[in-house]
Scaffold this active site. Structure first.
Site, short mmCIF file in Angstrom:
data_model
loop_
_atom_site.label_atom_id
_atom_site.label_comp_id
_atom_site.label_asym_id
_atom_site.label_seq_id
_atom_site.Cartn_x
_atom_site.Cartn_y
_atom_site.Cartn_z
N HIS A 78 0.92 -1.38 0.65
CA HIS A 78 -0.35 -0.04 0.41
C HIS A 78 0.33 1.27 0.03
CE1 HIS A 78 -2.79 -3.22 2.19
NE2 HIS A 78 -3.56 -2.34 0.93
N SER A 137 -2.98 -7.63 3.26
CA SER A 137 -3.58 -7.43 4.31
C SER A 137 -3.68 -8.83 5.16
CB SER A 137 -4.77 -6.77 3.95
OG SER A 137 -4.43 -5.23 3.84
N ARG A 138 -3.81 -9.84 3.80
CA ARG A 138 -4.88 -11.44 4.55
C ARG A 138 -3.72 -12.28 5.17
NH1 ARG A 138 -8.67 -10.08 -0.18
NH2 ARG A 138 -11.14 -10.46 1.16
N GLN A 168 -8.09 -6.44 -11.48
CA GLN A 168 -9.17 -5.53 -10.34
C GLN A 168 -8.45 -4.13 -11.04
OE1 GLN A 168 -9.99 -4.73 -5.80
NE2 GLN A 168 -8.23 -3.33 -6.84
N GLN A 196 -0.71 -3.54 -8.84
CA GLN A 196 -0.65 -4.98 -10.03
C GLN A 196 -0.91 -6.04 -9.73
OE1 GLN A 196 -0.51 -5.34 -13.35
NE2 GLN A 196 0.10 -7.48 -13.62
N LYS A 197 -0.58 -6.01 -8.29
CA LYS A 197 -1.21 -7.55 -7.19
C LYS A 197 -2.32 -7.70 -7.49
CE LYS A 197 -1.27 -9.93 -3.48
NZ LYS A 197 -3.20 -9.80 -3.63
N GLN A 247 -18.12 -5.56 -1.57
CA GLN A 247 -17.01 -6.36 -2.61
C GLN A 247 -17.18 -7.83 -1.68
OE1 GLN A 247 -14.03 -3.50 -1.92
NE2 GLN A 247 -12.87 -4.99 -2.22
P1 AMP Z 1 -6.33 -3.44 -0.30
O1 AMP Z 1 -6.85 -2.86 0.90
O2 AMP Z 1 -6.27 -5.01 -0.05
O3 AMP Z 1 -7.95 -3.47 -1.01
O4 AMP Z 1 -5.48 -3.02 -1.58
C1 AMP Z 1 -5.10 -1.57 -1.50
C2 AMP Z 1 -4.32 -1.48 -2.71
O5 AMP Z 1 -3.20 -2.13 -2.72
C3 AMP Z 1 -5.35 -2.12 -4.29
O6 AMP Z 1 -4.86 -1.21 -5.76
C4 AMP Z 1 -4.19 -3.40 -4.13
O7 AMP Z 1 -4.03 -3.73 -5.59
C5 AMP Z 1 -2.84 -2.70 -3.58
N1 AMP Z 1 -1.78 -3.30 -3.53
C6 AMP Z 1 -1.97 -4.51 -2.28
N2 AMP Z 1 -1.40 -5.35 -2.22
C7 AMP Z 1 -0.52 -4.99 -2.82
C8 AMP Z 1 1.15 -4.70 -3.13
N3 AMP Z 1 1.53 -6.41 -2.25
N4 AMP Z 1 1.68 -4.67 -3.88
C9 AMP Z 1 1.60 -3.69 -4.19
N5 AMP Z 1 -0.09 -3.44 -4.08
C10 AMP Z 1 -0.14 -3.87 -3.80
#
Ligand code: AMP
Length: 291
Positions: free
Chosen positions: A37, A186-187, A153, A148-149, A61
């Site tokens: 993040h 986060s998981r 999406q 890109q993770k 979601q």
């Molecule tokens: P989330 O909080 O999981 O919904 O993720 C929020 C944003 O952070 C999304 O655009 C994800 O693709 C990005 N994100 C999550 N994990 C990573 C990671 N390891 N590297 C880069 N971006 C990430």
């Protein structure tokens, strides 16, 4: 850092910033912030004058039986991390603000949402596109940064803003990984160290698959088979999918001829993890941390 919880306040602030000619970036997240993040935040800060980070665990979601209730919520720790980075605005609304009683409007992107994650998480992308559209309406950013993770999406959101004529640039930042190769998520907080070690099978598999493509393998089925072997040989895993698709359209491929997205969703001891790499025949992949 300003802490905002109301949409109309964010809209007022954003309009004021625009009048001053400031370029605004939005980084949407669900919180429990990790270095992945934070890399998006740093990217946003490089590209804009004002960075808004949103933290909202969007119930729409998550499917029935998924981890919405259990999802980590660490707002004060997150706030400290963002403040330290010099983020200008944190937008952290509650459910009543985002979905007031009688809420009935949804955004749906067809086609590309019916593959990969869409097969295994029905309704997931409808929730994602709806909340992202609402966040874009609240923040009116010039650009929004995604990871890109979550490759599918990012593609879905690019399609949504293009087809709905939303005047925002979507920027996609590379996947940030642990030294072990495990994609930050986060998981991952659901996993202990030993489980995280086993979870590295996903990236090991993807890397092997990418290597096969670089070395000339053009049959997606053979790539999928090799990756599947690595993951299935790791105890506690169950595969939702391992797939090779066109990196832009997510179309299924008979033959790997150009840029391909190799992606996987794997349950490890009851925790669902996703990861992906992009590769192309004969083209060496960039270093480890920059997929
Ligand atoms: P989330 O909080 O999981 O919904 O993720 C929020 C944003 O952070 C999304 O655009 C994800 O693709 C990005 N994100 C999550 N994990 C990573 C990671 N390891 N590297 C880069 N971006 C990430």
């Amino acid at each position: 850092m300003r802490n905002i919880t109301r949409i109309r306040n964010l809209q007022r602030i954003s309009a004021g910033l625009k009048r001053q000619g400031r370029k605004i970036a939005l980084v949407p997240t669900m919180g429990a912030l990790h270095r992945g993040h934070l890399s998006l935040v740093t990217k946003a800060q490089k590209l804009a004058d004002t960075t808004i980070v949103s933290i909202y665990v969007n119930p729409k979601q998550f499917g029935e039986g998924e981890d919405h209730e259990r999802y980590p919520r660490q707002l004060s720790a997150d706030r400290a991390k963002l403040k330290k980075l010099g983020v200008n605005i944190l937008f952290a609304p509650d459910d009543a603000e985002m979905y007031p009683g009688g809420y009935s409007t949804f955004v749906e992107v067809e086609g590309v949402t019916s593959k990969l994650e869409g097969v295994h998480r029905p309704g997931h992308f409808r929730g994602v596109t709806t909340i992202v559209m609402k966040l874009l309406q609240a923040a009116s950013p010039d650009l929004a940064v995604f990871g890109q993770k979550d490759a599918q999406q990012a593609l879905v959101i690019k399609k949504m803003v293009s087809e709905l004529n939303v005047p925002v640039k979507i920027v996609v930042a590379p996947t940030v990984r642990e030294d072990s190769g495990l994609a930050m998520s986060s998981r991952n907080q659901y996993l202990n160290e030993e489980q995280k070690e086993r979870a590295t099978c996903i990236y090991r598999g993807l890397r092997l698959g990418g290597q096969m493509v670089i070395e000339g393998e053009t049959d997606p089925a053979r790539v999928v088979e090799s990756i599947t072997d690595i993951i299935e040989n790791t105890p506690g895993t169950r595969i939702d999918y391992v797939s090779v698709n066109d990196a832009n359209s997510l179309d299924d491929l008979d033959n790997i001829g150009g840029r391909a997205l190799i992606s996987a969703a794997v349950w490890l001891d009851g925790v669902r993890l996703i990861d992906n790499i992009v590769c192309a025949p004969g083209r060496r992949r960039k270093k480890h941390r920059h997929d």
